[in-house]
Design a protein around this motif. Structure first.
Motif, PDB file in Angstrom:
ATOM      1  N   PHE A   1       0.852  -1.418   0.025  1.00  0.00           N
ATOM      2  CA  PHE A   1      -0.175   0.042  -0.032  1.00  0.00           C
ATOM      3  C   PHE A   1       0.794   1.288  -0.122  1.00  0.00           C
ATOM      4  CE2 PHE A   1      -2.874  -2.979   2.616  1.00  0.00           C
ATOM      5  CZ  PHE A   1      -3.924  -2.974   1.491  1.00  0.00           C
ATOM      6  N   SER A   2       0.256   2.430  -0.742  1.00  0.00           N
ATOM      7  CA  SER A   2       1.077   3.536  -0.487  1.00  0.00           C
ATOM      8  C   SER A   2       0.794   4.204   0.782  1.00  0.00           C
ATOM      9  CB  SER A   2       0.563   4.645  -1.401  1.00  0.00           C
ATOM     10  OG  SER A   2      -0.733   4.870  -1.568  1.00  0.00           O
ATOM     11  N   GLY A   3      -0.523   3.711   1.362  1.00  0.00           N
ATOM     12  CA  GLY A   3      -1.009   4.393   2.604  1.00  0.00           C
ATOM     13  C   GLY A   3      -1.588   5.771   2.481  1.00  0.00           C
TER      14      GLY A   3
ATOM     15  N   ASP B   1       2.933   9.614   2.988  1.00  0.00           N
ATOM     16  CA  ASP B   1       4.543   9.325   2.851  1.00  0.00           C
ATOM     17  C   ASP B   1       5.394  10.100   3.636  1.00  0.00           C
ATOM     18  OD1 ASP B   1       4.148  11.196   1.162  1.00  0.00           O
ATOM     19  OD2 ASP B   1       4.834  10.336  -0.373  1.00  0.00           O
TER      20      ASP B   1
ATOM     21  N   ALA C   1       2.777  10.978   9.827  1.00  0.00           N
ATOM     22  CA  ALA C   1       2.120   9.773  10.193  1.00  0.00           C
ATOM     23  C   ALA C   1       1.887   9.558  11.847  1.00  0.00           C
ATOM     24  CB  ALA C   1       3.116   8.584   9.842  1.00  0.00           C
TER      25      ALA C   1
ATOM     26  N   MET D   1      -4.816  -0.041   8.633  1.00  0.00           N
ATOM     27  CA  MET D   1      -4.270   1.067   8.443  1.00  0.00           C
ATOM     28  C   MET D   1      -3.487   1.756   9.310  1.00  0.00           C
ATOM     29  SD  MET D   1      -6.780   4.488   7.617  1.00  0.00           S
ATOM     30  CE  MET D   1      -7.175   4.858   9.614  1.00  0.00           C
TER      31      MET D   1
ATOM     32  N   ASP E   1      -0.083   0.195   9.372  1.00  0.00           N
ATOM     33  CA  ASP E   1       0.707   0.539   8.451  1.00  0.00           C
ATOM     34  C   ASP E   1       1.328   2.033   8.300  1.00  0.00           C
ATOM     35  OD1 ASP E   1       0.391  -1.612   6.982  1.00  0.00           O
ATOM     36  OD2 ASP E   1      -1.234  -0.843   5.636  1.00  0.00           O
ATOM     37  N   LEU E   2       0.515   2.783   9.222  1.00  0.00           N
ATOM     38  CA  LEU E   2       1.114   4.150   9.447  1.00  0.00           C
ATOM     39  C   LEU E   2       2.327   4.248  10.442  1.00  0.00           C
ATOM     40  CD1 LEU E   2      -2.218   6.168  10.481  1.00  0.00           C
ATOM     41  CD2 LEU E   2      -0.588   6.638   8.517  1.00  0.00           C
TER      42      LEU E   2
ATOM     43  N   LYS F   1       4.462  -1.233   4.110  1.00  0.00           N
ATOM     44  CA  LYS F   1       2.888  -1.717   4.416  1.00  0.00           C
ATOM     45  C   LYS F   1       2.383  -2.647   3.423  1.00  0.00           C
ATOM     46  CE  LYS F   1       2.535   3.369   4.696  1.00  0.00           C
ATOM     47  NZ  LYS F   1       4.092   3.395   4.634  1.00  0.00           N
TER      48      LYS F   1
ATOM     49  N   PHE G   1      -4.946   2.856   0.705  1.00  0.00           N
ATOM     50  CA  PHE G   1      -4.718   2.245   2.169  1.00  0.00           C
ATOM     51  C   PHE G   1      -5.254   1.227   2.395  1.00  0.00           C
ATOM     52  CE2 PHE G   1      -8.096   5.401   2.736  1.00  0.00           C
ATOM     53  CZ  PHE G   1      -9.013   4.751   3.613  1.00  0.00           C
ATOM     54  N   TYR G   2      -6.181   0.462   1.723  1.00  0.00           N
ATOM     55  CA  TYR G   2      -6.653  -0.817   1.642  1.00  0.00           C
ATOM     56  C   TYR G   2      -7.212  -1.407   0.201  1.00  0.00           C
ATOM     57  CZ  TYR G   2     -11.223   1.149   0.976  1.00  0.00           C
ATOM     58  OH  TYR G   2     -12.670   1.894   0.436  1.00  0.00           O
TER      59      TYR G   2
ATOM     60  N   LYS H   1      -8.502   9.210  -1.478  1.00  0.00           N
ATOM     61  CA  LYS H   1      -8.364   8.518   0.083  1.00  0.00           C
ATOM     62  C   LYS H   1      -9.187   9.489   1.093  1.00  0.00           C
ATOM     63  CE  LYS H   1      -3.519   7.156  -1.350  1.00  0.00           C
ATOM     64  NZ  LYS H   1      -2.124   7.212  -1.075  1.00  0.00           N
TER      65      LYS H   1
END
Length: 297
Positions: free
Chosen positions: A14-16, A19, A24, A81, A84-85, A90, A177-178, A272
């Protein structure tokens, strides 16, 4: 032949949400708070409805299942999510992506039908109060809930089968993010025309279909309320309907923004933000809106 020779993707990345390493931690704290409120709020609604005989009515019967769906829906997306942060990488396995996609699509599909059920319930209560008990019987309420989950499961199965029957042999970076349909389709190395048409079909059939039911219900409701002689009666009727209408508006606006745009128009940040609203924020808002705007709850 070129596609066949490529290695099939077994892990997606995931890019999330961001970045930005400095942003974050703040997002983690904020969404952790949102998730805690979501869990407490929705479990609280289910518990209160179950344990309070005064709330054993069709309206709160549907509300308890909406809270259950919101709780599960948020739990499918938010914990991953959050992890991943604070993670360097991720990742999600291919099978994990399939499961996440299937569960979220099932719950989101069920939710729109529950919204329609609740709107229909308010229509019967306000426009046909003398026949409310006979029309909204316990058997009918159970039937509508089972129908909502069944349709959600069916449309999710079809969408999952459509998306993951495609080839994923190139990049494994999901710009999200998913695991969601639009970014997965953009990632596929196959022709996605049939799945693109599938998105439109499912949105029009389930999303627009339930929205039409909601709009028709509220057209009759508003018309009936405006004909009431008592100002107190009009205010009470508007108050019982406003919570459902507000939740429906937030959910549908964010969903339609994401899914009813041309696939060639790529606005990742806007996507997003909209996805955060209907997958993370709305499950928190629903119990708050229904409880704060409802004196009985």
């Amino acid at each position: 032949m070129d596609i066949i020779n490529k290695t099939k993707v077994t892990v997606f990345v995931f890019s999330g949400l961001t970045d930005n390493g400095e942003l974050a931690p703040f997002l983690f704290i904020f969404f952790l708070y949102v998730y805690i409120v979501t869990i407490v709020g929705n479990i609280g609604i289910v518990a209160v409805v179950h344990n309070t005989s005064k709330l054993h009515t069709p309206m709160y019967f549907f509300l308890s299942y909406l809270s259950l769906v919101d709780l599960l829906c948020s739990s499918v997306i938010t914990p991953k999510m959050l992890s991943d942060l604070i993670s360097m990488r991720k990742e999600i396995t291919f099978d994990g992506c399939v499961l996440q996609f299937f569960l979220f699509a099932t719950l989101a599909g069920t939710e729109v039908f529950l919204f329609a059920n609740m709107s229909y319930d308010r229509y019967v209560a306000i426009c046909h109060p003398l026949h409310y008990v006979s029309i909204m019987s316990k058997k009918k309420c159970w039937y509508l809930v089972v129908l909502s989950f069944s349709v959600g499961f069916l449309q999710s199965s079809l969408k999952t089968g459509c998306v993951f029957s495609l080839q994923f042999c190139g990049s494994n970076l999901i710009d999200h993010f998913y695991c969601d349909m639009p970014p997965l389709l953009r990632l596929s190395s196959s022709d996605t025309f049939s799945c693109d048409m599938g998105i439109i079909f499912f949105i029009l059939s389930s999303g627009m279909g339930t929205l039409i039911i909601i709009l028709i219900s509220y057209t009759h409701i508003i018309s009936s309320i405006l004909r009431m002689n008592s100002a107190e009666g009009r205010q009470k009727s508007f108050r019982t309907c406003s919570s459902n209408l507000l939740c429906v508006t937030i959910f549908y606006v964010s969903v339609f923004f994401t899914y009813l745009r041309s696939p060639s128009n790529v606005f990742e940040k806007q996507d997003k933000i909209a996805a955060v609203f209907y997958s993370v924020v709305t499950p928190m808002l629903n119990p708050l809106i229904y409880s704060l705007r409802n004196q009985v709850v």
